[in-house]
Design an enzyme around this catalytic site. Structure first.
Site, PDB file in Angstrom:
ATOM      1  N   SER A   1      -9.747  -0.235   7.239  1.00 17.71           N
ATOM      2  CA  SER A   1      -9.208  -0.202   5.882  1.00 17.71           C
ATOM      3  C   SER A   1      -8.543  -1.471   5.370  1.00 17.71           C
ATOM      4  O   SER A   1      -8.187  -1.532   4.200  1.00 17.71           O
ATOM      5  CB  SER A   1      -8.232   0.955   5.740  1.00 17.71           C
ATOM      6  OG  SER A   1      -8.956   2.136   5.583  1.00 17.71           O
TER       7      SER A   1
ATOM      8  N   SER B   1      -9.580   2.116   2.976  1.00 16.39           N
ATOM      9  CA  SER B   1      -8.689   2.853   2.097  1.00 16.39           C
ATOM     10  C   SER B   1      -7.696   1.963   1.349  1.00 16.39           C
ATOM     11  O   SER B   1      -7.085   2.404   0.389  1.00 16.39           O
ATOM     12  CB  SER B   1      -7.904   3.882   2.911  1.00 16.39           C
ATOM     13  OG  SER B   1      -7.092   3.221   3.872  1.00 16.39           O
TER      14      SER B   1
ATOM     15  N   LYS C   1       0.862  -1.183   0.000  1.00 17.76           N
ATOM     16  CA  LYS C   1       0.000   0.000   0.000  1.00 17.76           C
ATOM     17  C   LYS C   1       0.896   1.230   0.000  1.00 17.76           C
ATOM     18  O   LYS C   1       1.926   1.249   0.691  1.00 17.76           O
ATOM     19  CB  LYS C   1      -0.886  -0.032   1.258  1.00 17.76           C
ATOM     20  CG  LYS C   1      -1.865   1.130   1.363  1.00 17.76           C
ATOM     21  CD  LYS C   1      -2.751   0.982   2.602  1.00 17.76           C
ATOM     22  CE  LYS C   1      -3.774   2.097   2.716  1.00 17.76           C
ATOM     23  NZ  LYS C   1      -4.645   1.930   3.900  1.00 17.76           N
TER      24      LYS C   1
HETATM   25  N1  GLN Z   1     -13.033   4.609   6.500  1.00 17.32           N
HETATM   26  C1  GLN Z   1     -12.315   5.038   7.640  1.00 17.32           C
HETATM   27  C2  GLN Z   1     -11.859   6.463   7.420  1.00 17.32           C
HETATM   28  O1  GLN Z   1     -12.158   7.007   6.429  1.00 17.32           O
HETATM   29  C3  GLN Z   1     -11.171   4.123   7.938  1.00 17.32           C
HETATM   30  C4  GLN Z   1      -9.979   4.342   7.112  1.00 17.32           C
HETATM   31  C5  GLN Z   1      -8.787   3.503   7.529  1.00 17.32           C
HETATM   32  O2  GLN Z   1      -8.935   2.488   8.222  1.00 17.32           O
HETATM   33  N2  GLN Z   1      -7.607   3.926   7.108  1.00 17.32           N
HETATM   34  O3  GLN Z   1     -11.216   7.053   8.214  1.00 17.32           O
END
Ligand code: GLN
Length: 487
Positions: A177, A153, A78
């Protein structure tokens, strides 16, 4: 013989170790696939020369009978993990083209275990998002239906694995995420206990929540990878725990007869769509067949996890992102008058809308006069959410439920409504706020024949138990073997 890209990490590692196939051949194969399926948008950077030179080095290690567990296995990271040999952008224009002088600890550990890096994977900007549509570069398409989002994400990671553009990928999970994109793309992913994997070199979003973890097709692969990724890093990450690395593959096959699976009633309320509900119900029945016992438990503050997380995470983000000021890293505005204008223009140009929104919310909740009303209250409820889990774990060994209320939605469907994205995080946020390990395993298909993931949550350091429960499920089902058509 199966095609190389259909092999799991475990199978591929065995083929590489027995010299059936070389690391160079394997790397070339996956790079060619990444190119052929570029339109999915999963990769942000590849560099054939770098990958092949790592693969040649792996082949040399294999020739000397080096027994590292992942020797020659290709993987992609990532783009939140910094790497010396590839640009590291965090999905942001702010860091476009940025080269780190060092590799993240997790990247180093995987390289030491023999992993060859295929490239860097797309993600929501600074890991803020649930659909990957917040990437500053381009969206990622779900290979099960390219009109849909892959989740976020870590959307690029999930798609690379689901479409067989990499046998495995790293992801990060701050509020879901790893679990949510794994669920939306029909793959397996695990977020370990907070502090198990070093955050050094992971571009920070919300430091008290961010954790790295593997995304692959099977629980066995996740166990192999997680074993290589974890371990203390006292000199570089003060929150990394003093818990030695563990071989998570050892207990994969243990019986789950009598395992008490807690089913939180709050995870099955009104917001859960019927297709996901019935798929999860069927998965729980499967667990009963395997000898597990279902126990109803309660996580009464589940809904509060959304406002609590969307105060704490932006608060930490506003502080973490203050380092992007045009002086030390990445983007700097071309034209400006004084220093203040340089800061202002740099940040206005470099950050996308969602990141700006979070910086503003975070700055607000931390400001004098609001700190007590919002941030402090949120911290108190965070503790209560963690306590609720401890209460539940008195009655059960693992907790199971949906990862998300629906299957992957259509690209653009949530339009300019960030709240729609935030609400979809309801089942992953509680575990994140408590710092617990959690995973998603493919357990069936819902609306539009889109994959559905079962979420398994464990108590602190119960990764081995989660992986064992997941592995036993995968021995009895074949959802993790299904793949999107055309890949
Ligand atoms: N969807 C959550 C956010 O927007 C989690 C994102 C994540 O785990 N990096 O913050």
């Amino acid at each position: 013989m199966s095609q190389l890209h259909d092999l799991t990490v475990a199978q591929l590692a065995a083929r590489l170790a027995s010299k059936d196939v070389s690391a160079v051949e394997t790397a070339r194969h996956f790079l060619a696939r990444a190119r052929a399926h570029e339109s999915l948008g999963a990769y942000l950077a590849t560099d054939e020369d770098v990958t092949l030179s790592q693969a040649r080095a792996a082949d040399e290690r294999i020739a000397t009978a080096d027994k590292a567990a992942l020797l020659g296995v290709p993987m992609a990271h990532k783009d939140i993990f910094v790497t010396k040999d590839f640009a590291s952008t965090a999905g942001s224009k702010m860091l476009e083209g940025y080269r780190s002088p060092f590799d993240a600890t997790v990247v180093c550990k995987l390289a030491a275990a023999g992993v060859v890096t295929l490239g860097k994977l797309n993600c929501d900007e600074f890991a803020m998002g649930s659909s990957n549509e917040n990437s500053a570069f381009h969206p990622v398409k779900n290979p099960w239906d390219t009109s849909r989002i892959p989740g976020g994400s870590s959307g690029g990671s999930a798609v690379a694995v689901a479409a067989r553009l990499a046998p495995a990928a790293t992801g990060t999970d701050t509020g879901g995420s790893i679990r949510q994109p794994a669920s939306f793309c029909g793959i397996t992913g695990i977020k370990p206990t907070y502090g198990r994997a070093s955050r050094y070199g992971m571009i920070a979003f919300a430091s008290s929540l961010d954790q790295a973890g593997p995304m692959a097709r099977t629980a066995e692969d996740c166990a192999l990878l997680l074993s290589a990724m974890c371990g203390p890093d006292p000199d570089r990450d003060s929150t990394s725990l003093d818990v030695p690395a563990e071989d998570f593959t050892k207990s994969l096959d243990a019986s789950i007869e009598g395992l008490r699976i807690g089913v939180p009633k709050e995870f099955f309320g009104e917001g859960l769509s019927n297709d996901v509900r019935s798929t999860i119900d069927a998965a729980l029945k499967e667990y009963e067949k395997l000898g597990a016992k279902l126990v109803e438990v309660s996580l009464p503050r589940t809904e509060l996890a959304i406002p609590v997380y969307y105060i704490i995470a932006p608060a930490e983000a506003s502080s973490n992102l203050s380092r992007f000021d045009g002086v030390k890293f990445g983007h700097r505005a071309k034209q400006y008058g004084d220093l203040l204008e340089m800061y202002r223009k740099t940040r206005a140009e470099g950050f996308g809308d969602e990141v700006k929104r979070r910086i503003m919310i975070g700055t607000y909740v931390l400001s004098h006069g609001y700190y007590d009303a919002y941030y402090l209250q949120a911290q108190k409820i965070r503790r209560m959410i963690a306590d609720d889990f401890q209460q539940a774990f008195r009655q059960c060994d693992v907790i199971a439920g949906p990862v998300a209320p629906t299957v992957a939605w259509k690209l653009g469907e949530h339009g300019n409504d960030p709240l729609a994205d935030y609400l979809a995080d309801v089942f992953t946020l509680p575990g994140s706020l408590a710092g617990l390990p959690g995973m998603s395993i493919p357990c069936g298909f819902g609306a539009g024949h889109m994959p559905v993931g079962l979420q398994l949550l464990g108590n602190y350091f119960a990764e081995a138990k989660l992986l064992n429960a997941a592995h036993r499920f995968q021995q009895a089902t074949d959802f993790h073997l299904r793949k999107p058509e055309g890949y």
